[in-house]
Design an enzyme around this catalytic site. Structure first.
Site, PDB file in Angstrom:
ATOM      1  N   ASP A 139      64.137  31.118  20.833  1.00  0.00           N
ATOM      2  CA  ASP A 139      62.747  31.545  20.970  1.00  0.00           C
ATOM      3  C   ASP A 139      62.154  31.651  19.562  1.00  0.00           C
ATOM      4  O   ASP A 139      62.721  32.348  18.710  1.00  0.00           O
ATOM      5  CB  ASP A 139      62.737  32.914  21.671  1.00  0.00           C
ATOM      6  CG  ASP A 139      61.328  33.472  21.834  1.00  0.00           C
ATOM      7  OD1 ASP A 139      60.381  32.916  21.243  1.00  0.00           O
ATOM      8  OD2 ASP A 139      61.193  34.487  22.547  1.00  0.00           O
TER       9      ASP A 139
ATOM     10  N   GLU B  77      74.439  32.194  -8.173  1.00  0.00           N
ATOM     11  CA  GLU B  77      75.702  32.010  -7.457  1.00  0.00           C
ATOM     12  C   GLU B  77      75.792  30.572  -6.969  1.00  0.00           C
ATOM     13  O   GLU B  77      76.639  30.253  -6.137  1.00  0.00           O
ATOM     14  CB  GLU B  77      75.830  33.031  -6.322  1.00  0.00           C
ATOM     15  CG  GLU B  77      74.720  33.017  -5.313  1.00  0.00           C
ATOM     16  CD  GLU B  77      74.915  34.079  -4.235  1.00  0.00           C
ATOM     17  OE1 GLU B  77      74.107  35.014  -4.210  1.00  0.00           O
ATOM     18  OE2 GLU B  77      75.832  33.968  -3.417  1.00  0.00           O
TER      19      GLU B  77
ATOM     20  N   CYS C 244      74.036  37.944  -5.103  1.00  0.00           N
ATOM     21  CA  CYS C 244      72.587  38.016  -5.341  1.00  0.00           C
ATOM     22  C   CYS C 244      72.213  39.052  -6.402  1.00  0.00           C
ATOM     23  O   CYS C 244      71.027  39.274  -6.663  1.00  0.00           O
ATOM     24  CB  CYS C 244      71.853  38.318  -4.037  1.00  0.00           C
ATOM     25  SG  CYS C 244      72.321  37.216  -2.721  1.00  0.00           S
TER      26      CYS C 244
ATOM     27  N   HIS D 101      65.845  43.293  -2.381  1.00  0.00           N
ATOM     28  CA  HIS D 101      66.441  41.967  -2.241  1.00  0.00           C
ATOM     29  C   HIS D 101      66.165  41.542  -0.801  1.00  0.00           C
ATOM     30  O   HIS D 101      66.554  42.248   0.139  1.00  0.00           O
ATOM     31  CB  HIS D 101      67.952  42.028  -2.499  1.00  0.00           C
ATOM     32  CG  HIS D 101      68.667  40.802  -2.023  1.00  0.00           C
ATOM     33  ND1 HIS D 101      68.302  39.543  -2.436  1.00  0.00           N
ATOM     34  CD2 HIS D 101      69.679  40.621  -1.134  1.00  0.00           C
ATOM     35  CE1 HIS D 101      69.071  38.646  -1.836  1.00  0.00           C
ATOM     36  NE2 HIS D 101      69.906  39.275  -1.034  1.00  0.00           N
TER      37      HIS D 101
ATOM     38  N   SER E 135      76.168  40.703  -2.287  1.00  0.00           N
ATOM     39  CA  SER E 135      77.320  40.843  -1.389  1.00  0.00           C
ATOM     40  C   SER E 135      78.628  40.870  -2.165  1.00  0.00           C
ATOM     41  O   SER E 135      78.737  40.325  -3.260  1.00  0.00           O
ATOM     42  CB  SER E 135      77.363  39.674  -0.406  1.00  0.00           C
ATOM     43  OG  SER E 135      76.324  39.793   0.517  1.00  0.00           O
TER      44      SER E 135
HETATM   45  N1  CAA Z   1      61.660  38.043  19.688  1.00  0.00           N
HETATM   46  C1  CAA Z   1      61.726  38.972  18.694  1.00  0.00           C
HETATM   47  N2  CAA Z   1      62.889  39.367  18.134  1.00  0.00           N
HETATM   48  C2  CAA Z   1      64.033  38.780  18.541  1.00  0.00           C
HETATM   49  C3  CAA Z   1      64.037  37.805  19.573  1.00  0.00           C
HETATM   50  C4  CAA Z   1      62.780  37.436  20.139  1.00  0.00           C
HETATM   51  N3  CAA Z   1      62.703  36.507  21.095  1.00  0.00           N
HETATM   52  N4  CAA Z   1      65.307  37.417  19.769  1.00  0.00           N
HETATM   53  C5  CAA Z   1      66.084  38.131  18.913  1.00  0.00           C
HETATM   54  N5  CAA Z   1      65.321  38.958  18.178  1.00  0.00           N
HETATM   55  C6  CAA Z   1      65.734  39.885  17.116  1.00  0.00           C
HETATM   56  C7  CAA Z   1      67.007  40.634  17.415  1.00  0.00           C
HETATM   57  O1  CAA Z   1      66.771  41.749  18.258  1.00  0.00           O
HETATM   58  C8  CAA Z   1      67.446  41.015  16.016  1.00  0.00           C
HETATM   59  O2  CAA Z   1      66.702  42.113  15.577  1.00  0.00           O
HETATM   60  P1  CAA Z   1      67.432  43.338  14.839  1.00  0.00           P
HETATM   61  O3  CAA Z   1      68.115  42.773  13.622  1.00  0.00           O
HETATM   62  O4  CAA Z   1      66.317  44.265  14.504  1.00  0.00           O
HETATM   63  O5  CAA Z   1      68.427  43.896  15.792  1.00  0.00           O
HETATM   64  C9  CAA Z   1      67.015  39.811  15.182  1.00  0.00           C
HETATM   65  O6  CAA Z   1      66.054  39.101  15.971  1.00  0.00           O
HETATM   66  C10 CAA Z   1      68.135  38.870  14.819  1.00  0.00           C
HETATM   67  O7  CAA Z   1      68.808  38.553  16.003  1.00  0.00           O
HETATM   68  P2  CAA Z   1      70.397  38.439  16.021  1.00  0.00           P
HETATM   69  O8  CAA Z   1      71.014  39.637  15.368  1.00  0.00           O
HETATM   70  O9  CAA Z   1      70.834  38.111  17.390  1.00  0.00           O
HETATM   71  O10 CAA Z   1      70.559  37.161  15.068  1.00  0.00           O
HETATM   72  P3  CAA Z   1      71.847  36.365  14.693  1.00  0.00           P
HETATM   73  O11 CAA Z   1      73.085  36.999  15.231  1.00  0.00           O
HETATM   74  O12 CAA Z   1      71.596  34.958  15.056  1.00  0.00           O
HETATM   75  O13 CAA Z   1      71.912  36.457  13.083  1.00  0.00           O
HETATM   76  C11 CAA Z   1      71.731  37.250  10.852  1.00  0.00           C
HETATM   77  C12 CAA Z   1      71.062  37.165  12.245  1.00  0.00           C
HETATM   78  C13 CAA Z   1      73.015  38.069  10.963  1.00  0.00           C
HETATM   79  C14 CAA Z   1      70.766  37.891   9.874  1.00  0.00           C
HETATM   80  C15 CAA Z   1      72.076  35.797  10.405  1.00  0.00           C
HETATM   81  O14 CAA Z   1      70.892  35.068  10.233  1.00  0.00           O
HETATM   82  C16 CAA Z   1      72.870  35.736   9.108  1.00  0.00           C
HETATM   83  O15 CAA Z   1      74.103  35.801   9.123  1.00  0.00           O
HETATM   84  N6  CAA Z   1      72.182  35.575   7.938  1.00  0.00           N
HETATM   85  C17 CAA Z   1      72.844  35.473   6.642  1.00  0.00           C
HETATM   86  C18 CAA Z   1      73.411  36.785   6.150  1.00  0.00           C
HETATM   87  C19 CAA Z   1      72.380  37.714   5.553  1.00  0.00           C
HETATM   88  O16 CAA Z   1      71.297  37.325   5.148  1.00  0.00           O
HETATM   89  N7  CAA Z   1      72.742  38.979   5.434  1.00  0.00           N
HETATM   90  C20 CAA Z   1      71.875  39.974   4.802  1.00  0.00           C
HETATM   91  C21 CAA Z   1      72.644  41.032   4.054  1.00  0.00           C
HETATM   92  S1  CAA Z   1      73.724  40.251   2.836  1.00  0.00           S
HETATM   93  C22 CAA Z   1      72.675  39.871   1.541  1.00  0.00           C
HETATM   94  O17 CAA Z   1      71.590  40.335   1.472  1.00  0.00           O
HETATM   95  C23 CAA Z   1      73.157  38.929   0.500  1.00  0.00           C
HETATM   96  C24 CAA Z   1      72.540  37.622   0.787  1.00  0.00           C
HETATM   97  O18 CAA Z   1      71.516  37.273   0.236  1.00  0.00           O
HETATM   98  C25 CAA Z   1      73.210  36.805   1.789  1.00  0.00           C
END
Ligand code: CAA
Length: 390
Positions: free
Chosen positions: A31, A81, A113, A235, A310
């Site tokens: 979505d 990185e 980062c 960040h 991280s």
């Molecule tokens: N409408 C509105 N919202 C929706 C939706 C819809 N139709 N469907 C899902 N959502 C929401 C979910 O409820 C969720 O919200 P919350 O986080 O508030 O609970 C959000 O969308 C994301 O959904 P999911 O958790 O199901 O998403 P996912 O499992 O596919 O993965 C993620 C999300 C974990 C961020 C993934 O993109 C990821 O691994 N990203 C890379 C890691 C990252 O950026 N980590 C951040 C901290 S580490 C860091 O900062 C260092 C760095 O730079 C990496």
């Protein structure tokens, strides 16, 4: 020791191509609101193989470096990185490409980062002790998780460049930093991989935990509270991450101040939601977006900055805005660069993503004619990257 040291100039570069997150959502059977609202991203920079962290940093610096900087910068710290060599630093290439003084120290810093923040704090102490000198700090990265992975929507790339000096134009450091580190496996990239390995949900939790730890200690040491801050910057690996962090503490402020912090967060997220993650540069892109886009900030306002890398390292510190914090010429230039990018389709993005420079090839030649940037990577010869200046 003098106290008024800080960011004198700031600039940003990313490629001239982007992928729309609605297109990506359709291609991945998600979505679109998951990406637009749940993740908080609208567009993602797509980086061609003719750009790497060196060229992106050089292209960012071109917008700000003048002859005075060339004479006075004798410390160049490159946070990344996405390094291009396991030995030689990106900073040495940059020094030469920009014509900076050779009587300098140039090196690279890595801690996910967090690298640019380590560089910034080191530059602060250097300039405090040598106020006639300047330092150049870079945060440049290309965020890669892989096609059709959960992290894909949080990719992006670009470079932020900062000149650190005494009597700065943009913002000066105030008081102490608080920091926290621990051996955590939330996100990493083994030497043989071009894409990160990530435990995404765990990384979100560690990020918020480190933010709360450093923020609580900051309040305890300084006696300040959330009402003392005009805005908080973070960040931003993706915009929702910053919303999660702000939510974790926002109840500490009055309702009126909560509204202000949310409004400022809205100004700060504009560049990030259109570019995506640039790892080391993301906090500083958030800060740049805030000062460029907010119509409410004023000289003397205190801004909070939370850096997270991280693995993991967190740091919280404060900066006060100085009288030249709005540079209208640079704002127009950056806004035009972001707005005039070319949209690519999902299949074009996938082709570019998979065409990443193969690390093992020693002879490569790239067509740079489609890349309008001043600095480009035109190939590899004898295992050496060959850069070009238009
Ligand atoms: N409408 C509105 N919202 C929706 C939706 C819809 N139709 N469907 C899902 N959502 C929401 C979910 O409820 C969720 O919200 P919350 O986080 O508030 O609970 C959000 O969308 C994301 O959904 P999911 O958790 O199901 O998403 P996912 O499992 O596919 O993965 C993620 C999300 C974990 C961020 C993934 O993109 C990821 O691994 N990203 C890379 C890691 C990252 O950026 N980590 C951040 C901290 S580490 C860091 O900062 C260092 C760095 O730079 C990496």
């Amino acid at each position: 020791m003098i106290m008024n040291v800080g960011i004198d100039k700031m600039s940003f570069y990313s490629s001239d191509m982007y992928l729309d997150m609605v297109d990506l959502a359709h291609a991945r059977n998600e979505d679109p609101n998951k990406y637009l609202i749940g993740i908080g991203q609208k567009k993602m920079a797509v980086i061609p193989k003719t750009q790497d962290v060196v060229t992106m940093a050089a292209n960012a610096c071109l917008k700000i470096i003048d002859d005075d900087d060339r004479n006075k910068i004798d410390l160049i710290i490159f946070g990344t990185e996405t390094g291009i060599d396991n030995s030689k630093s990106a900073a040495i290439y940059l020094q030469n490409m920009l014509g900076l003084s050779r009587r300098g120290r140039a090196f690279e810093i890595k801690q996910a980062c967090y690298g640019a923040t380590a560089g910034l704090q080191m530059a602060k102490e250097y300039v405090e002790n040598n106020p006639e000198k300047k330092a150049l700090v870079i945060g440049a990265d290309i965020a890669r998780y892989g096609i059709d992975t959960p992290g894909e929507v949080t990719q992006g790339g670009g470079a932020v460049a900062m000149v650190i000096s005494a009597n700065p134009s943009i913002a000066e450091f105030e008081g102490t930093s608080t920091f926290y580190s621990d051996d955590v496996m939330d996100f990493w990239r083994p030497l043989y991989r071009t894409e990160a390995v990530v435990d995404g949900h765990y990384s979100n939790d560690v990020y918020v935990d480190f933010f709360k730890k450093t923020w609580d200690e900051y309040k305890q040491i300084t006696g300040k509270n959330l009402e003392d801050f005009s805005a908080m910057t973070f960040h931003l690996p993706y915009v929702k991450m910053g919303i999660k962090a702000l939510r974790a503490i926002i109840d500490e402020a009055s309702e009126e101040h909560q509204d202000k912090l949310k409004t400022e967060f809205g100004f700060g997220k504009v560049y990030n939601e259109n570019i995506g993650n640039l790892y080391t540069g993301s906090l500083y892109l958030n800060f740049l977006s805030l000062i460029n886009n907010s119509d409410q900030l004023k000289v003397g306002d205190r801004i909070g900055l939370f850096s997270y890398g991280s693995g993991a390292q967190g740091e919280f510190f404060a900066m006060n805005l100085c009288k030249g914090f709005k540079n209208s010429e640079l704002i127009s230039q950056i806004n035009a660069d972001i707005n005039n990018r070319k949209q690519v389709s999902v299949s074009e993005y996938e082709t570019i993503f998979n065409d990443w420079v193969p690390i093992k090839d020693q002879e490569l030649s790239f067509d740079t004619s489609k890349d309008a940037s001043t600095f480009t990577l035109k190939g590899v010869k004898n295992h050496q990257r060959i850069y070009d200046r238009k």
